[in-house]
Design a protein around this motif. Structure first.
Motif, PDB file in Angstrom:
ATOM      1  N   UNK A 163      33.584 -40.093 -33.091  1.00 25.46           N
ATOM      2  CA  UNK A 163      34.383 -39.814 -34.283  1.00 25.46           C
ATOM      3  C   UNK A 163      35.846 -39.631 -33.906  1.00 25.46           C
ATOM      4  N   UNK A 164      36.701 -39.898 -34.887  1.00 19.29           N
ATOM      5  CA  UNK A 164      38.148 -39.784 -34.714  1.00 19.29           C
ATOM      6  C   UNK A 164      38.646 -38.790 -35.753  1.00 19.29           C
ATOM      7  N   UNK A 165      39.400 -37.781 -35.286  1.00 15.97           N
ATOM      8  CA  UNK A 165      39.945 -36.753 -36.175  1.00 15.97           C
ATOM      9  C   UNK A 165      41.457 -36.742 -36.094  1.00 15.97           C
ATOM     10  N   UNK A 166      42.092 -36.398 -37.206  1.00 19.53           N
ATOM     11  CA  UNK A 166      43.531 -36.173 -37.179  1.00 19.53           C
ATOM     12  C   UNK A 166      43.813 -34.845 -36.490  1.00 19.53           C
ATOM     13  N   UNK A 167      45.076 -34.580 -36.207  1.00 17.45           N
ATOM     14  CA  UNK A 167      45.424 -33.314 -35.557  1.00 17.45           C
ATOM     15  C   UNK A 167      45.108 -32.125 -36.451  1.00 17.45           C
ATOM     16  N   UNK A 200      47.910 -44.491 -34.711  1.00 16.24           N
ATOM     17  CA  UNK A 200      48.428 -43.417 -35.551  1.00 16.24           C
ATOM     18  C   UNK A 200      47.383 -43.129 -36.626  1.00 16.24           C
ATOM     19  N   UNK A 201      47.535 -41.994 -37.272  1.00 17.70           N
ATOM     20  CA  UNK A 201      46.607 -41.651 -38.357  1.00 17.70           C
ATOM     21  C   UNK A 201      46.651 -42.709 -39.459  1.00 17.70           C
ATOM     22  N   UNK A 202      47.864 -43.181 -39.766  1.00 20.71           N
ATOM     23  CA  UNK A 202      48.011 -44.169 -40.838  1.00 20.71           C
ATOM     24  C   UNK A 202      47.331 -45.485 -40.480  1.00 20.71           C
ATOM     25  N   UNK A 203      47.525 -45.963 -39.224  1.00 20.71           N
ATOM     26  CA  UNK A 203      46.933 -47.250 -38.855  1.00 20.71           C
ATOM     27  C   UNK A 203      45.410 -47.166 -38.817  1.00 20.71           C
ATOM     28  N   UNK A 204      44.854 -46.003 -38.402  1.00 17.92           N
ATOM     29  CA  UNK A 204      43.401 -45.834 -38.407  1.00 17.92           C
ATOM     30  C   UNK A 204      42.866 -45.819 -39.840  1.00 17.92           C
ATOM     31  N   UNK A 237      48.662 -54.216 -41.106  1.00 17.64           N
ATOM     32  CA  UNK A 237      49.767 -53.625 -40.361  1.00 17.64           C
ATOM     33  C   UNK A 237      50.343 -52.452 -41.131  1.00 17.64           C
ATOM     34  N   UNK A 238      50.594 -51.350 -40.416  1.00 17.39           N
ATOM     35  CA  UNK A 238      51.129 -50.154 -41.073  1.00 17.39           C
ATOM     36  C   UNK A 238      52.617 -50.293 -41.369  1.00 17.39           C
ATOM     37  N   UNK A 239      53.256 -51.322 -40.787  1.00 23.22           N
ATOM     38  CA  UNK A 239      54.641 -51.608 -41.128  1.00 23.22           C
ATOM     39  C   UNK A 239      54.861 -53.097 -40.939  1.00 23.22           C
ATOM     40  N   UNK A 276      41.566 -50.682 -27.270  1.00 20.90           N
ATOM     41  CA  UNK A 276      41.078 -51.734 -28.176  1.00 20.90           C
ATOM     42  C   UNK A 276      41.648 -51.554 -29.584  1.00 20.90           C
ATOM     43  N   UNK A 277      41.600 -50.320 -30.080  1.00 26.54           N
ATOM     44  CA  UNK A 277      42.125 -50.073 -31.432  1.00 26.54           C
ATOM     45  C   UNK A 277      43.616 -50.384 -31.484  1.00 26.54           C
ATOM     46  N   UNK A 278      44.335 -50.046 -30.420  1.00 25.45           N
ATOM     47  CA  UNK A 278      45.757 -50.375 -30.371  1.00 25.45           C
ATOM     48  C   UNK A 278      45.962 -51.890 -30.358  1.00 25.45           C
TER      49      UNK A 278
END
Length: 447
Positions: free
Chosen positions: A12-16, A103-107, A145-147, A94-96
Motif C-alpha cells: 500500500x501507498x500512503x500520503x504523509x 508525488x501524491x498527485x501523480x499517484x 501527466x500531472x503537468x 517503476x512508478x516514476x
C-alpha cells in the motif's frame, strides 16, 4: 510451514498525512486495518528517521519514503526484509518511469496504471519482474501527466552538441515525462543524464569545517524505442582513491566508485569512458563517494549573534553568506533554527522581500526560506522571539542551524560529463540532455 523469502502479503501507498492512495492485498492473510496500524506506528515514533522494518503480531511492515509518500509492504515473519526493501525501491522507480514523477498527485491521477503494474509485478505475493523493458509489453494503461510537458516554455534549455559543454543544462522538469509517452511522440528519441550529488557538512561554531562528505550518482533515463550503445565520457582527470592523480587539469577525486552491472569498463581506466546499452526508463549507472573532503569552500557560511533585549525577548541576528561562484545560485534554501522551549511568537525583519520566515511550534524551530540565493551575496534576518521566562540557560537551546538547498548546474566534486555519444548514430532526430545538481543531505552549522 516455511515461507518463501520473496512472499509479500500486501502493498500500500500512503500520503504523509496517512491518506490511503493505493492498497493491494495479494494473499488475504491480514485485514485492511493493517494500513491504519502501520500509520499509527510510524507517526508515534520520535525522531526524523523511523525504522524501516516494524512488526505487529506475526506481520512485518517494511517501508521506504519516496516522493513524500510511504511505500509499504507487509510480509510474514520468515521473509527477508532486504529483498522486500529492494522490491519497494524498484517499485518506486517503476512508478516514476511510468507516471513521470513521484508525488501524491501523480499517484492519485494514475491509480489505474499503478494497480496494473502491481498485477504484473507480483503474483499471489511472489515477485515476478521489475524490468521496465519486460513490462512495457504488457502495460496498456497510458499515464496521465500531472503537468503538461513542454521544452519550449522552460528557461536554461541546452542541447548537447558533438561535445558537451558544462553550461548546457537541461531543465529540471525535462525528464519527468512517462516512458510510455514516447508512443504519443512518434518514437521521439531522447536521453537524459543526471549527475546528482548529496552533500553532508558540519561546520563548527568557529567556522571550521568539521565534516564534509559527498555521495553522488549518474542516472540515465532513456526514451529511445531501441537504443544503441551509449558512451559517457567523464573528466579525464577523474581519479579513484588516493592514488596518483590523472591528467593535466584540476583534479577530480572520489574515494569509492561502483557501477551498474550493465556498464562496460574496458575504456574506463584509459579514457574515463563508460559504455552501456541503456534500457527504457531510469537506471543508476554509477555511484561514488568522497569522504572528509570538499574540493572547494562550503557553499554557505553563517554569522550569528544571539542576545536578549531589555524587554526579555530573544534576538537572533543571522547573516548568511553564499560562497558559490558569482554566476551560480542556490535555490529552495531553507535555514532551520531550533529555538528555546516555550517560544510563543515571532516577529522578523528580512533583508529582501522574496524571503519568508515562520515559527513552527510543533518542531520548536524558526524556518527561514530563501527561494533563490545568488553566489557571492549575503542575506540577513533579525528574528525577535517572545519566550516567557527566558533565561541564560534556555538561550543555549538555540541551534544548531540546519540548511537545506539545491545547487543547480553544480557538482561538489567537480565531476562533469565530457561527452555523450551514441553508436551507431540513431536514425532520425535524437536529443541528449544533461543536468548537474547538488542537494544538501545534511548541512549543519553550530552556533
Amino acid at each position: 510451514m516455511r515461507h518463501d523469502c520473496r512472499m509479500i502479503s500486501q502493498v500500500f501507498i500512503l500520503s504523509s498525512q496517512g491518506d490511503h492512495l493505493i492498497y493491494k492485498d495479494f494473499r488475504g492473510e491480514a485485514g485492511s486495518d493493517v494500513v491504519s496500524i502501520f500509520y499509527e506506528k510510524v507517526t508515534a515514533l520520535t525522531g526524523d528517521q523511523p525504522p524501516v522494518v516494524m512488526s505487529h503480531n506475526d506481520l512485518h511492515f517494511v517501508h521506504v519514503r519516496q516522493g513524500g509518500l510511504y511505500w509499504v509492504a507487509t510480509t510474514s515473519a520468515d521473509s527477508s526484509p532486504f529483498t522486500v526493501i529492494e522490491f519497494l525501491n524498484r517499485l518506486t522507480a517503476l512508478v516514476k518511469d511510468y507516471c513521470g514523477s513521484l508525488s501524491e498527485k501523480s499517484v492519485q491521477m494514475n491509480f489505474a496504471l499503478i494497480y496494473e503494474l502491481l498485477d504484473e509485478v507480483v503474483d499471489y505475493g511472489y515477485i515476478q519482474t521489475t524490468s521496465s523493458d519486460v513490462l512495457k509489453n504488457f502495460i496498456q494503461t497510458e499515464a496521465v501527466s500531472s503537468r503538461p510537458f513542454s521544452l519550449f516554455d522552460l528557461s536554461n534549455v541546452g542541447l548537447f552538441g558533438a561535445e558537451t559543454q558544462q553550461s548546457k543544462v537541461a531543465p529540471s522538469s525535462a525528464a519527468t515525462r512517462p516512458i510510455q509517452s514516447s508512443r504519443e511522440q512518434g518514437g521521439k528519441s531522447e536521453i537524459f543524464v543526471d549527475v546528482i550529488e548529496r552533500m553532508s557538512v558540519v561546520i563548527g561554531s568557529t567556522g571550521l569545517l568539521m565534516k564534509a562528505d559527498v555521495e553522488g550518482e549518474i542516472r540515465v533515463k532513456c526514451y529511445m524505442p531501441s537504443c544503441s550503445e551509449m558512451r559517457i565520457g567523464l573528466n579525464e582527470e577523474f581519479s579513484i582513491g588516493k592514488s596518483q592523480l590523472r591528467g593535466y587539469g584540476a583534479a577530480v577525486r572520489v574515494d569509492e566508485c561502483s557501477f551498474h552491472q550493465a556498464v562496460r569498463l574496458d575504456e574506463f581506466d584509459s579514457h574515463r569512458i563508460l559504455r552501456l546499452c541503456p534500457s527504457q526508463g531510469e537506471q543508476t549507472v554509477m555511484q561514488y563517494q568522497l569522504s572528509d573532503d570538499l574540493p572547494s569552500a562550503p557553499p554557505f557560511r553563517l554569522f550569528p549573534a544571539i542576545e536578549r533585549d531589555s524587554g526579555g525577548r530573544l534576538l537572533m541576528y543571522l547573516k548568511l553568506r553564499c560562497d558559490l561562484p558569482p554566476k551560480s545560485s542556490a535555490i529552495n534554501v531553507c535555514a532551520t533554527v531550533p529555538v528555546p522551549k516555550g517560544s510563543v511568537s515571532l516577529s522578523q525583519e528580512l533583508s529582501s522581500p522574496d524571503q519568508s520566515a515562520e515559527l513552527k511550534l510543533q518542531s520548536r524551530a524558526v524556518h527561514w526560506q530563501i527561494p533563490r540565493f545568488p553566489g557571492g551575496t549575503q542575506l540577513s534576518a533579525l528574528f525577535k522571539l517572545e519566550v516567557p521566562g527566558l533565561s541564560s540557560a534556555s538561550m543555549l537551546e538555540v541551534g544548531p542551524v540546519g540548511l537545506s538547498f539545491e545547487l543547480p548546474k553544480l557538482t561538489a566534486t567537480g565531476l562533469q560529463i565530457r561527452f555523450l555519444r551514441l553508436s551507431p548514430v540513431q536514425p532520425g532526430p535524437s536529443q541528449r540532455w544533461v543536468r548537474y545538481v547538488t542537494h544538501s543531505d545534511s548541512y549543519t552549522i553550530r552556533i
